[in-house]
Design a protein around this motif. Structure first.
Motif, PDB file in Angstrom:
ATOM      1  N   ILE A  23       0.696  -1.256  -0.157  1.00 39.72           N
ATOM      2  CA  ILE A  23       0.041   0.218  -0.095  1.00 39.72           C
ATOM      3  C   ILE A  23       0.884   1.291   0.028  1.00 39.72           C
ATOM      4  O   ILE A  23       0.719   2.156  -0.699  1.00 39.72           O
ATOM      5  CB  ILE A  23      -0.968  -0.020   1.320  1.00 39.72           C
ATOM      6  CG1 ILE A  23      -2.160  -0.817   0.971  1.00 39.72           C
ATOM      7  CG2 ILE A  23      -1.670   1.465   1.398  1.00 39.72           C
ATOM      8  CD1 ILE A  23      -3.038  -1.270   1.980  1.00 39.72           C
ATOM      9  N   PRO A  24       1.926   1.541   0.844  1.00 41.90           N
ATOM     10  CA  PRO A  24       2.479   2.480   0.755  1.00 41.90           C
ATOM     11  C   PRO A  24       3.291   2.871  -0.412  1.00 41.90           C
ATOM     12  O   PRO A  24       3.536   4.125  -0.901  1.00 41.90           O
ATOM     13  CB  PRO A  24       3.671   2.754   2.025  1.00 41.90           C
ATOM     14  CG  PRO A  24       2.974   1.393   2.852  1.00 41.90           C
ATOM     15  CD  PRO A  24       2.497   0.506   1.975  1.00 41.90           C
ATOM     16  N   LYS A  25       3.632   1.782  -1.342  1.00 42.83           N
ATOM     17  CA  LYS A  25       4.435   1.990  -2.602  1.00 42.83           C
ATOM     18  C   LYS A  25       3.478   2.679  -3.518  1.00 42.83           C
ATOM     19  O   LYS A  25       3.903   3.618  -4.078  1.00 42.83           O
ATOM     20  CB  LYS A  25       4.839   0.484  -2.951  1.00 42.83           C
ATOM     21  CG  LYS A  25       5.769   0.021  -2.145  1.00 42.83           C
ATOM     22  CD  LYS A  25       7.129   0.682  -2.128  1.00 42.83           C
ATOM     23  CE  LYS A  25       8.068   0.093  -1.452  1.00 42.83           C
ATOM     24  NZ  LYS A  25       9.452   0.537  -1.502  1.00 42.83           N
ATOM     25  N   PHE A  26       2.351   2.441  -3.343  1.00 42.28           N
ATOM     26  CA  PHE A  26       0.959   2.901  -4.391  1.00 42.28           C
ATOM     27  C   PHE A  26       0.796   4.209  -4.128  1.00 42.28           C
ATOM     28  O   PHE A  26       0.587   5.361  -5.128  1.00 42.28           O
ATOM     29  CB  PHE A  26      -0.073   1.877  -4.471  1.00 42.28           C
ATOM     30  CG  PHE A  26       0.132   0.646  -5.354  1.00 42.28           C
ATOM     31  CD1 PHE A  26       0.300   0.732  -6.782  1.00 42.28           C
ATOM     32  CD2 PHE A  26       0.786  -0.422  -4.688  1.00 42.28           C
ATOM     33  CE1 PHE A  26       0.509  -0.243  -7.463  1.00 42.28           C
ATOM     34  CE2 PHE A  26       0.999  -1.482  -5.508  1.00 42.28           C
ATOM     35  CZ  PHE A  26       0.987  -1.554  -7.093  1.00 42.28           C
ATOM     36  N   SER A  95      -8.891   0.689 -11.100  1.00 40.75           N
ATOM     37  CA  SER A  95      -8.048   0.179 -12.259  1.00 40.75           C
ATOM     38  C   SER A  95      -7.910  -1.342 -12.006  1.00 40.75           C
ATOM     39  O   SER A  95      -7.866  -2.082 -13.252  1.00 40.75           O
ATOM     40  CB  SER A  95      -6.729   1.087 -12.500  1.00 40.75           C
ATOM     41  OG  SER A  95      -7.062   2.410 -12.380  1.00 40.75           O
ATOM     42  N   ILE A  96      -7.941  -1.745 -10.870  1.00 37.67           N
ATOM     43  CA  ILE A  96      -7.336  -3.005 -10.801  1.00 37.67           C
ATOM     44  C   ILE A  96      -7.594  -3.413  -9.076  1.00 37.67           C
ATOM     45  O   ILE A  96      -7.810  -2.628  -8.218  1.00 37.67           O
ATOM     46  CB  ILE A  96      -5.918  -3.214 -11.070  1.00 37.67           C
ATOM     47  CG1 ILE A  96      -5.361  -4.780 -10.867  1.00 37.67           C
ATOM     48  CG2 ILE A  96      -4.935  -2.437  -9.898  1.00 37.67           C
ATOM     49  CD1 ILE A  96      -4.227  -5.110 -11.671  1.00 37.67           C
ATOM     50  N   VAL A 117     -13.545  -5.653 -13.901  1.00 34.14           N
ATOM     51  CA  VAL A 117     -12.190  -4.917 -13.361  1.00 34.14           C
ATOM     52  C   VAL A 117     -11.231  -6.154 -13.329  1.00 34.14           C
ATOM     53  O   VAL A 117     -11.272  -7.124 -12.702  1.00 34.14           O
ATOM     54  CB  VAL A 117     -12.420  -4.325 -11.951  1.00 34.14           C
ATOM     55  CG1 VAL A 117     -11.052  -3.943 -11.517  1.00 34.14           C
ATOM     56  CG2 VAL A 117     -13.583  -3.345 -11.895  1.00 34.14           C
ATOM     57  N   PRO A 118      -9.917  -5.876 -13.699  1.00 33.59           N
ATOM     58  CA  PRO A 118      -8.780  -6.956 -13.715  1.00 33.59           C
ATOM     59  C   PRO A 118      -8.385  -7.178 -12.244  1.00 33.59           C
ATOM     60  O   PRO A 118      -8.464  -6.300 -11.315  1.00 33.59           O
ATOM     61  CB  PRO A 118      -7.766  -6.143 -14.327  1.00 33.59           C
ATOM     62  CG  PRO A 118      -8.257  -5.243 -15.208  1.00 33.59           C
ATOM     63  CD  PRO A 118      -9.463  -4.584 -14.538  1.00 33.59           C
ATOM     64  N   LEU A 350       3.803  -5.702 -12.386  1.00 35.34           N
ATOM     65  CA  LEU A 350       2.649  -6.424 -12.825  1.00 35.34           C
ATOM     66  C   LEU A 350       1.435  -5.661 -12.834  1.00 35.34           C
ATOM     67  O   LEU A 350       0.643  -5.788 -13.692  1.00 35.34           O
ATOM     68  CB  LEU A 350       2.838  -7.976 -12.155  1.00 35.34           C
ATOM     69  CG  LEU A 350       1.617  -8.726 -12.535  1.00 35.34           C
ATOM     70  CD1 LEU A 350       1.825  -9.188 -13.984  1.00 35.34           C
ATOM     71  CD2 LEU A 350       1.660  -9.855 -11.629  1.00 35.34           C
ATOM     72  N   ILE A 351       1.317  -5.261 -11.420  1.00 36.12           N
ATOM     73  CA  ILE A 351      -0.120  -4.503 -11.343  1.00 36.12           C
ATOM     74  C   ILE A 351      -0.288  -3.498 -12.346  1.00 36.12           C
ATOM     75  O   ILE A 351      -1.201  -3.137 -13.040  1.00 36.12           O
ATOM     76  CB  ILE A 351      -0.108  -3.903  -9.853  1.00 36.12           C
ATOM     77  CG1 ILE A 351      -0.360  -5.117  -8.907  1.00 36.12           C
ATOM     78  CG2 ILE A 351      -1.338  -2.824  -9.697  1.00 36.12           C
ATOM     79  CD1 ILE A 351      -0.425  -4.807  -7.533  1.00 36.12           C
ATOM     80  N   THR A 352       0.966  -2.528 -12.504  1.00 34.11           N
ATOM     81  CA  THR A 352       0.902  -1.433 -13.264  1.00 34.11           C
ATOM     82  C   THR A 352       0.735  -1.737 -14.878  1.00 34.11           C
ATOM     83  O   THR A 352       0.168  -0.981 -15.728  1.00 34.11           O
ATOM     84  CB  THR A 352       2.319  -0.747 -13.310  1.00 34.11           C
ATOM     85  OG1 THR A 352       2.640  -0.421 -11.848  1.00 34.11           O
ATOM     86  CG2 THR A 352       2.442   0.593 -14.165  1.00 34.11           C
TER      87      THR A 352
END
Length: 356
Positions: A23-26, A95-96, A117-118, A350-352
């Motif tokens: 979470i903090p990364k995003f 977005s995901i 939604v992916p 991968l998420i991006t």
């Protein structure tokens, strides 16, 4: 307009810690982050401590493997949860969705799939849990922690990423840990932890042998909610907690060896900190056997010793602890050979890519 990611997972701390690491990364990348879990689960408590993530509680049944009258009500709770998740997801348009598993994730995954939604699923154990088994057909990708998991999920969506470790674990202070527990440097420290919900069997075994163990060790015991026993506070070398959150990094920093269940997230964290382990996995009678497989994998690599719960007697328990302590330098040498794979970056990439 910033991208929006919805995390889900809960029921135990193990189904939340990976999300908390990501979470903090995003947030730093400018994404809008939301979390969907059960209204009163441990995930609600843990995520709300982050302070800057919107938490959305939904109805959730529990996927039990035993007979219980609540099983009759749970299908209706799950259906209600799917409806709630579908409506929330339709409105927020993420977005995901990133799912860590646990029973609450099933309605969220279904709600996301219905909204097209992916979905990315993360599986920590060698074999997938029941919630993830249900969710896998609806996922775009399945991230796994053990290479062996590919043998259990016959699917071209599976991607080996390795263990996702919280970065803050690397910044614990042994001095703060010693001060927190009123311990000294004169005796080695054992951390005994039975998972976020505790283990009554391990708690009883440790306390029954406490008067022998404290002659050689200082012991921190994270015993689980409602499982404190203040009658043992007479021992200076023994410190007990129901649950530890931010102070855990300091406790781990001062720890010499760990006695633990064999949940994947926990044992990979101990590995990253090079803490020799005595693993007491949940038996196959009490689970699907995933912890036994996790422990066997670590044992084969020389990272731990295993004590099966059915073999746990007083003399065997004490011998197993002493065995790990005597072997600790050899175990640490094996752990040194384990190169850290950058799992967090792999998952972020991968998420991006999938959310484009």
């Amino acid at each position: 307009m910033s991208k929006r990611i919805l995390f889900t997972g809960g029921g135990s701390a193990g189904h939340v810690t990976v999300n908390i690491a990501l979470i903090p990364k995003f947030i730093d990348m400018g994404w809008e982050v939301k979390y969907m879990g059960s209204t009163h689960g441990i995930e609600a408590e843990l995520v709300k401590k982050l302070g800057n993530v919107e938490y959305i509680g939904i109805s959730a049944g529990k996927l039990r493997r035993y007979l219980d009258w609540e099983n009759l009500k749970d299908p209706f709770r799950v259906i209600n949860g799917v409806v709630q998740a579908y409506q929330h997801i339709r409105k927020m348009k993420p977005s995901i969705v990133f799912s860590k598993g646990g029973f609450v994730s099933v309605p969220v995954v279904l709600g996301a799939w219905l909204n097209r939604v992916p979905i990315i699923i993360h599986e920590s154990d060698i074999t997938p849990g029941l919630a993830n088994k249900i969710s896998i057909p609806f996922a775009s990708k399945i991230c796994v922690t053990f290479p062996e998991t590919k043998e259990h999920i016959k699917n071209d969506k599976v991607i080996f990423v390795g263990a996702i470790i919280r970065e803050e674990l690397m910044y614990g202070s042994a001095i703060k840990g010693l001060n927190l527990c009123n311990f000294t440097r004169n005796k080695p420290v054992i951390l005994c932890i039975g998972g976020s919900l505790g283990s009554q069997r391990i708690n009883e075994m440790l306390r029954r042998n406490l008067h022998h163990l404290i002659s050689e060790f200082q012991i921190v015991h994270i015993c689980g909610k409602g499982q404190l026993d203040n009658s043992y506070n007479i021992y200076r070398e023994y410190k007990q907690f129901e649950y530890v959150h931010s102070d855990l990094v300091d406790i781990l920093a001062m720890t010499d060896i760990v006695i633990s269940r064999a949940g994947s997230n926990s044992i990979f964290e101990f590995l990253s900190l090079k803490k020799p382990m005595l693993l007491i996995p949940l038996s196959k009678e009490a689970s699907r056997g995933d912890q036994v497989l996790n422990a066997q994998s670590f044992k084969s690599l020389g990272y731990c010793e295993i004590l099966l719960e059915e073999d746990m007697k007083d003399n065997v328990f004490k011998e197993a602890i002493n065995n790990v302590f005597e072997k600790r330098h050899k175990i640490i040498d094996r752990m040194d050979k384990n190169g850290r794979d950058n799992a967090i970056n792999k998952v972020i990439e991968l998420i991006t890519a999938i959310s484009l």
